[in-house]
Design a protein around this motif. Structure first.
Motif, PDB file in Angstrom:
ATOM      1  N   GLN A  27       0.851  -1.196   0.000  1.00  0.00           N
ATOM      2  CA  GLN A  27       0.000   0.000   0.000  1.00  0.00           C
ATOM      3  C   GLN A  27       0.880   1.238   0.000  1.00  0.00           C
ATOM      4  O   GLN A  27       1.878   1.297   0.717  1.00  0.00           O
ATOM      5  CB  GLN A  27      -0.909   0.017   1.232  1.00  0.00           C
ATOM      6  CG  GLN A  27      -1.894   1.174   1.246  1.00  0.00           C
ATOM      7  CD  GLN A  27      -2.637   1.270   2.560  1.00  0.00           C
ATOM      8  OE1 GLN A  27      -2.080   1.697   3.563  1.00  0.00           O
ATOM      9  NE2 GLN A  27      -3.900   0.855   2.557  1.00  0.00           N
ATOM     10  N   ILE A  28       0.498   2.207  -0.817  1.00  0.00           N
ATOM     11  CA  ILE A  28       1.196   3.497  -0.908  1.00  0.00           C
ATOM     12  C   ILE A  28       0.217   4.592  -0.510  1.00  0.00           C
ATOM     13  O   ILE A  28      -0.958   4.549  -0.885  1.00  0.00           O
ATOM     14  CB  ILE A  28       1.691   3.760  -2.356  1.00  0.00           C
ATOM     15  CG1 ILE A  28       2.612   2.645  -2.846  1.00  0.00           C
ATOM     16  CG2 ILE A  28       2.362   5.122  -2.481  1.00  0.00           C
ATOM     17  CD1 ILE A  28       3.964   2.596  -2.210  1.00  0.00           C
ATOM     18  N   ASN A  29       0.707   5.571   0.251  1.00  0.00           N
ATOM     19  CA  ASN A  29      -0.091   6.760   0.607  1.00  0.00           C
ATOM     20  C   ASN A  29      -1.462   6.396   1.163  1.00  0.00           C
ATOM     21  O   ASN A  29      -2.475   6.976   0.778  1.00  0.00           O
ATOM     22  CB  ASN A  29      -0.223   7.707  -0.590  1.00  0.00           C
ATOM     23  CG  ASN A  29       1.111   8.270  -1.027  1.00  0.00           C
ATOM     24  OD1 ASN A  29       2.035   8.374  -0.227  1.00  0.00           O
ATOM     25  ND2 ASN A  29       1.231   8.618  -2.291  1.00  0.00           N
ATOM     26  N   GLU A  30      -1.474   5.393   2.052  1.00  0.00           N
ATOM     27  CA  GLU A  30      -2.704   4.943   2.710  1.00  0.00           C
ATOM     28  C   GLU A  30      -3.798   4.567   1.722  1.00  0.00           C
ATOM     29  O   GLU A  30      -4.982   4.679   2.005  1.00  0.00           O
ATOM     30  CB  GLU A  30      -3.175   5.992   3.719  1.00  0.00           C
ATOM     31  CG  GLU A  30      -2.156   6.197   4.824  1.00  0.00           C
ATOM     32  CD  GLU A  30      -2.479   7.321   5.764  1.00  0.00           C
ATOM     33  OE1 GLU A  30      -3.415   8.099   5.503  1.00  0.00           O
ATOM     34  OE2 GLU A  30      -1.778   7.425   6.784  1.00  0.00           O
ATOM     35  N   GLY A  31      -3.394   4.119   0.527  1.00  0.00           N
ATOM     36  CA  GLY A  31      -4.336   3.685  -0.491  1.00  0.00           C
ATOM     37  C   GLY A  31      -4.993   4.812  -1.270  1.00  0.00           C
ATOM     38  O   GLY A  31      -5.879   4.568  -2.084  1.00  0.00           O
ATOM     39  N   GLN A  32      -4.560   6.042  -1.040  1.00  0.00           N
ATOM     40  CA  GLN A  32      -5.151   7.197  -1.712  1.00  0.00           C
ATOM     41  C   GLN A  32      -4.395   7.492  -2.998  1.00  0.00           C
ATOM     42  O   GLN A  32      -3.164   7.513  -3.010  1.00  0.00           O
ATOM     43  CB  GLN A  32      -5.089   8.438  -0.808  1.00  0.00           C
ATOM     44  CG  GLN A  32      -5.773   8.250   0.528  1.00  0.00           C
ATOM     45  CD  GLN A  32      -7.249   7.958   0.387  1.00  0.00           C
ATOM     46  OE1 GLN A  32      -7.950   8.618  -0.351  1.00  0.00           O
ATOM     47  NE2 GLN A  32      -7.717   6.956   1.108  1.00  0.00           N
ATOM     48  N   ALA A  33      -5.096   7.729  -4.082  1.00  0.00           N
ATOM     49  CA  ALA A  33      -4.482   8.121  -5.350  1.00  0.00           C
ATOM     50  C   ALA A  33      -4.213   9.622  -5.291  1.00  0.00           C
ATOM     51  O   ALA A  33      -5.133  10.432  -5.369  1.00  0.00           O
ATOM     52  CB  ALA A  33      -5.406   7.787  -6.515  1.00  0.00           C
ATOM     53  N   LEU A  34      -2.954   9.985  -5.125  1.00  0.00           N
ATOM     54  CA  LEU A  34      -2.595  11.393  -4.968  1.00  0.00           C
ATOM     55  C   LEU A  34      -1.982  11.989  -6.227  1.00  0.00           C
ATOM     56  O   LEU A  34      -1.545  13.131  -6.222  1.00  0.00           O
ATOM     57  CB  LEU A  34      -1.612  11.547  -3.795  1.00  0.00           C
ATOM     58  CG  LEU A  34      -2.118  11.055  -2.442  1.00  0.00           C
ATOM     59  CD1 LEU A  34      -1.036  11.233  -1.386  1.00  0.00           C
ATOM     60  CD2 LEU A  34      -3.391  11.778  -2.028  1.00  0.00           C
ATOM     61  N   GLY A  35      -1.920  11.216  -7.292  1.00  0.00           N
ATOM     62  CA  GLY A  35      -1.350  11.713  -8.546  1.00  0.00           C
ATOM     63  C   GLY A  35       0.075  11.237  -8.741  1.00  0.00           C
ATOM     64  O   GLY A  35       0.772  10.872  -7.791  1.00  0.00           O
ATOM     65  N   ALA A  41       2.975  13.010  -6.740  1.00  0.00           N
ATOM     66  CA  ALA A  41       2.943  12.991  -5.276  1.00  0.00           C
ATOM     67  C   ALA A  41       4.045  12.086  -4.730  1.00  0.00           C
ATOM     68  O   ALA A  41       4.462  11.118  -5.370  1.00  0.00           O
ATOM     69  CB  ALA A  41       1.586  12.499  -4.791  1.00  0.00           C
ATOM     70  N   TYR A  42       4.510  12.407  -3.544  1.00  0.00           N
ATOM     71  CA  TYR A  42       5.477  11.556  -2.856  1.00  0.00           C
ATOM     72  C   TYR A  42       4.829  10.193  -2.606  1.00  0.00           C
ATOM     73  O   TYR A  42       3.684  10.108  -2.159  1.00  0.00           O
ATOM     74  CB  TYR A  42       5.900  12.204  -1.533  1.00  0.00           C
ATOM     75  CG  TYR A  42       6.772  11.312  -0.694  1.00  0.00           C
ATOM     76  CD1 TYR A  42       8.073  11.010  -1.095  1.00  0.00           C
ATOM     77  CD2 TYR A  42       6.302  10.750   0.488  1.00  0.00           C
ATOM     78  CE1 TYR A  42       8.879  10.181  -0.328  1.00  0.00           C
ATOM     79  CE2 TYR A  42       7.102   9.923   1.252  1.00  0.00           C
ATOM     80  CZ  TYR A  42       8.387   9.643   0.838  1.00  0.00           C
ATOM     81  OH  TYR A  42       9.184   8.815   1.591  1.00  0.00           O
ATOM     82  N   GLN A  43       5.535   9.138  -2.911  1.00  0.00           N
ATOM     83  CA  GLN A  43       5.025   7.772  -2.760  1.00  0.00           C
ATOM     84  C   GLN A  43       5.504   7.197  -1.418  1.00  0.00           C
ATOM     85  O   GLN A  43       6.592   6.646  -1.333  1.00  0.00           O
ATOM     86  CB  GLN A  43       5.495   6.904  -3.929  1.00  0.00           C
ATOM     87  CG  GLN A  43       5.077   7.425  -5.290  1.00  0.00           C
ATOM     88  CD  GLN A  43       3.576   7.403  -5.476  1.00  0.00           C
ATOM     89  OE1 GLN A  43       2.943   6.369  -5.347  1.00  0.00           O
ATOM     90  NE2 GLN A  43       2.995   8.546  -5.777  1.00  0.00           N
ATOM     91  N   ARG A  44       4.682   7.338  -0.384  1.00  0.00           N
ATOM     92  CA  ARG A  44       5.044   6.885   0.955  1.00  0.00           C
ATOM     93  C   ARG A  44       4.454   5.502   1.204  1.00  0.00           C
ATOM     94  O   ARG A  44       3.229   5.328   1.219  1.00  0.00           O
ATOM     95  CB  ARG A  44       4.519   7.863   2.003  1.00  0.00           C
ATOM     96  CG  ARG A  44       4.897   7.487   3.433  1.00  0.00           C
ATOM     97  CD  ARG A  44       4.521   8.581   4.412  1.00  0.00           C
ATOM     98  NE  ARG A  44       3.120   8.886   4.411  1.00  0.00           N
ATOM     99  CZ  ARG A  44       2.223   8.342   5.262  1.00  0.00           C
ATOM    100  NH1 ARG A  44       2.597   7.503   6.170  1.00  0.00           N
ATOM    101  NH2 ARG A  44       0.958   8.687   5.181  1.00  0.00           N
ATOM    102  N   PRO A  45       5.305   4.482   1.407  1.00  0.00           N
ATOM    103  CA  PRO A  45       4.783   3.150   1.735  1.00  0.00           C
ATOM    104  C   PRO A  45       4.020   3.196   3.058  1.00  0.00           C
ATOM    105  O   PRO A  45       4.520   3.737   4.037  1.00  0.00           O
ATOM    106  CB  PRO A  45       6.040   2.295   1.864  1.00  0.00           C
ATOM    107  CG  PRO A  45       7.112   3.052   1.158  1.00  0.00           C
ATOM    108  CD  PRO A  45       6.760   4.505   1.306  1.00  0.00           C
ATOM    109  N   THR A  46       2.808   2.637   3.074  1.00  0.00           N
ATOM    110  CA  THR A  46       2.008   2.643   4.299  1.00  0.00           C
ATOM    111  C   THR A  46       1.570   1.256   4.741  1.00  0.00           C
ATOM    112  O   THR A  46       0.925   1.121   5.783  1.00  0.00           O
ATOM    113  CB  THR A  46       0.782   3.574   4.143  1.00  0.00           C
ATOM    114  OG1 THR A  46       0.066   3.222   2.959  1.00  0.00           O
ATOM    115  CG2 THR A  46       1.214   5.031   4.068  1.00  0.00           C
ATOM    116  N   SER A  47       1.901   0.214   3.978  1.00  0.00           N
ATOM    117  CA  SER A  47       1.663  -1.156   4.426  1.00  0.00           C
ATOM    118  C   SER A  47       2.534  -2.079   3.588  1.00  0.00           C
ATOM    119  O   SER A  47       2.810  -1.802   2.423  1.00  0.00           O
ATOM    120  CB  SER A  47       0.195  -1.549   4.289  1.00  0.00           C
ATOM    121  OG  SER A  47      -0.031  -2.808   4.920  1.00  0.00           O
TER     122      SER A  47
END
Length: 181
Positions: A69-77, A80-86
């Motif tokens: 999961q990236i960016n808490e599953g939110q599509a930020l474009g 956007a910074y790609q932050r691993p969240t899971s």
């Protein structure tokens, strides 16, 4: 060859899983692919089961952390910074961190895909395992993955700081900030 046996060989070659390790059966019996989506990332490379099943399976049974999961599953474009969240943790890290004794009750902070919890359930029994994640979507998916694999630990959604006392605790989550003390 992309199977649990391949992962056992990799872990044995690294010295993480000695021949008589009580973890060997858990690694052999808990199929990691049951805990993974069709697409995940490793070091900014995407592995997609529908595009290349062989390459995807190779990564599943490598000793790698798999970002699910990236960016808490939110599509930020795209910009956007790609932050691993899971993620599904790197097996070596899990085996190295937890000094487990038979009969221990274990609390895992950061349920992720549920794969770590499955190993622990296999080794100790589902009734000795509790896992928690702060993300309700991740928590629900981990619980479904565990059930599909035949495990029924307590799966909670909430802040792991609220965990009760256990014999062992493992934390497999990332902090956005490390608090100053």
């Amino acid at each position: 060859m992309s199977t649990p046996e391949r992962l056992i060989q990799i872990l044995a070659n690294k010295g993480t899983l000695p021949p008589a390790s009580p973890w060997a059966d858990a690694v052999a019996q808990v199929r990691r692919e049951l805990f993974l989506p069709d697409t995940f990332e490793v070091n900014d490379r995407t592995f997609d089961r529908t595009r290349d099943a062989k390459r995807w399976a190779w990564a599943v049974y490598a000793d790698l952390p798999l970002v699910t999961q990236i960016n808490e599953g939110q599509a930020l474009g795209d910009d956007a910074y790609q932050r691993p969240t899971s993620s599904s943790s790197m097996p070596t890290i899990v085996l190295d961190l937890l000094d487990l004794l038979d009969g221990d009750r274990v609390f895992e902070a950061g349920a992720g895909t549920g794969y770590n919890a499955a190993w622990l359930c296999h080794r100790l029994g589902s009734d000795r395992m509790t896992t928690m994640d702060i993300d309700p979507v991740v928590t629900k998916q981990a619980e479904a993955n565990l059930a599909q694999a035949g495990f029924t630990p307590q799966v909670l959604c909430g802040n792991a700081e609220d965990g009760a006392p256990y014999d062992r605790t493992i934390a497999t989550f990332t902090l956005a900030d490390i608090p100053y003390t």
